[in-house]
Design a protein around this motif. Sequence first.
Motif, mmCIF file in Angstrom:
data_model
loop_
_atom_site.group_PDB
_atom_site.id
_atom_site.type_symbol
_atom_site.label_atom_id
_atom_site.label_comp_id
_atom_site.label_asym_id
_atom_site.label_seq_id
_atom_site.Cartn_x
_atom_site.Cartn_y
_atom_site.Cartn_z
ATOM 1 N N GLU A 19 0.751 -1.361 0.081
ATOM 2 C CA GLU A 19 0.118 -0.170 0.002
ATOM 3 C C GLU A 19 0.930 1.127 0.000
ATOM 4 O O GLU A 19 0.592 2.215 -0.728
ATOM 5 N N SER A 22 2.371 1.974 -3.330
ATOM 6 C CA SER A 22 1.329 2.590 -4.192
ATOM 7 C C SER A 22 0.970 4.165 -4.083
ATOM 8 O O SER A 22 0.734 4.771 -4.720
ATOM 9 N N LYS A 23 1.178 4.540 -2.509
ATOM 10 C CA LYS A 23 0.869 5.800 -2.229
ATOM 11 C C LYS A 23 1.987 6.756 -2.299
ATOM 12 O O LYS A 23 2.122 7.884 -2.340
ATOM 13 N N LEU A 24 3.278 6.149 -1.982
ATOM 14 C CA LEU A 24 4.620 6.915 -1.977
ATOM 15 C C LEU A 24 5.596 6.006 -2.948
ATOM 16 O O LEU A 24 6.823 5.961 -2.528
ATOM 17 N N ILE A 81 -0.925 9.157 5.260
ATOM 18 C CA ILE A 81 -0.920 8.105 4.450
ATOM 19 C C ILE A 81 -0.649 6.865 4.876
ATOM 20 O O ILE A 81 -1.127 5.872 4.522
ATOM 21 N N ARG A 84 -3.940 5.645 6.579
ATOM 22 C CA ARG A 84 -4.787 5.147 5.513
ATOM 23 C C ARG A 84 -4.502 3.646 4.765
ATOM 24 O O ARG A 84 -5.419 2.745 4.715
ATOM 25 N N ALA A 85 -3.182 3.413 4.885
ATOM 26 C CA ALA A 85 -2.576 2.343 4.341
ATOM 27 C C ALA A 85 -2.896 1.237 5.150
ATOM 28 O O ALA A 85 -3.397 0.128 4.850
ATOM 29 N N LYS A 88 -6.634 0.244 5.809
ATOM 30 C CA LYS A 88 -7.179 -0.583 4.248
ATOM 31 C C LYS A 88 -6.900 -1.884 4.308
ATOM 32 O O LYS A 88 -7.859 -2.822 4.266
#
Length: 150
Positions: A19, A22-24, A81, A84-85, A88
């Motif tokens: 995760e 994908s975000k960073l 961030i 949220r990861a 999820k």
Amino acid sequence: MFELKINRSLATLEAVKRELLSKLPTVKSSHRCEALGRALGYASYSAARTASKCPTEPVLVNGAAFQEYLKQHGFRVSPSILHRAVAKVALADVVAANEHLSVWGVGFGRSQRKPDGDWENARERYARFKVSVRRMHFLRGRGAGLGRAL
């Protein structure tokens, strides 16, 4: 105060790592991993992996430690961030552990059309769920006494 805990396991650690990738995507992999280790209360990512091999109680996620580690390495990142990861991944674990969980509640799927073309009502939908659970438990060999439980 916001407090987020997650079950400690290698699978969970790997899922959070994916995760974060994908975000960073611009943050170097080693920095993401080490920041994750710090956020879970360990001195390194390696220590977090070692501890995750024998899971015990959930660990507290420290977004500030994550943010601080990345800040020291030249990246300005919000702790949200990480939160949220982790959230999820935690929600995916809940869904995987509760196969009858849906947005309509536990065991209530979407209404279906009946043979006459009308939509089923809530009582009919629940009755359909009870039948499918009984069938599932029977097929798994746990059918005894289930009629009273549902």
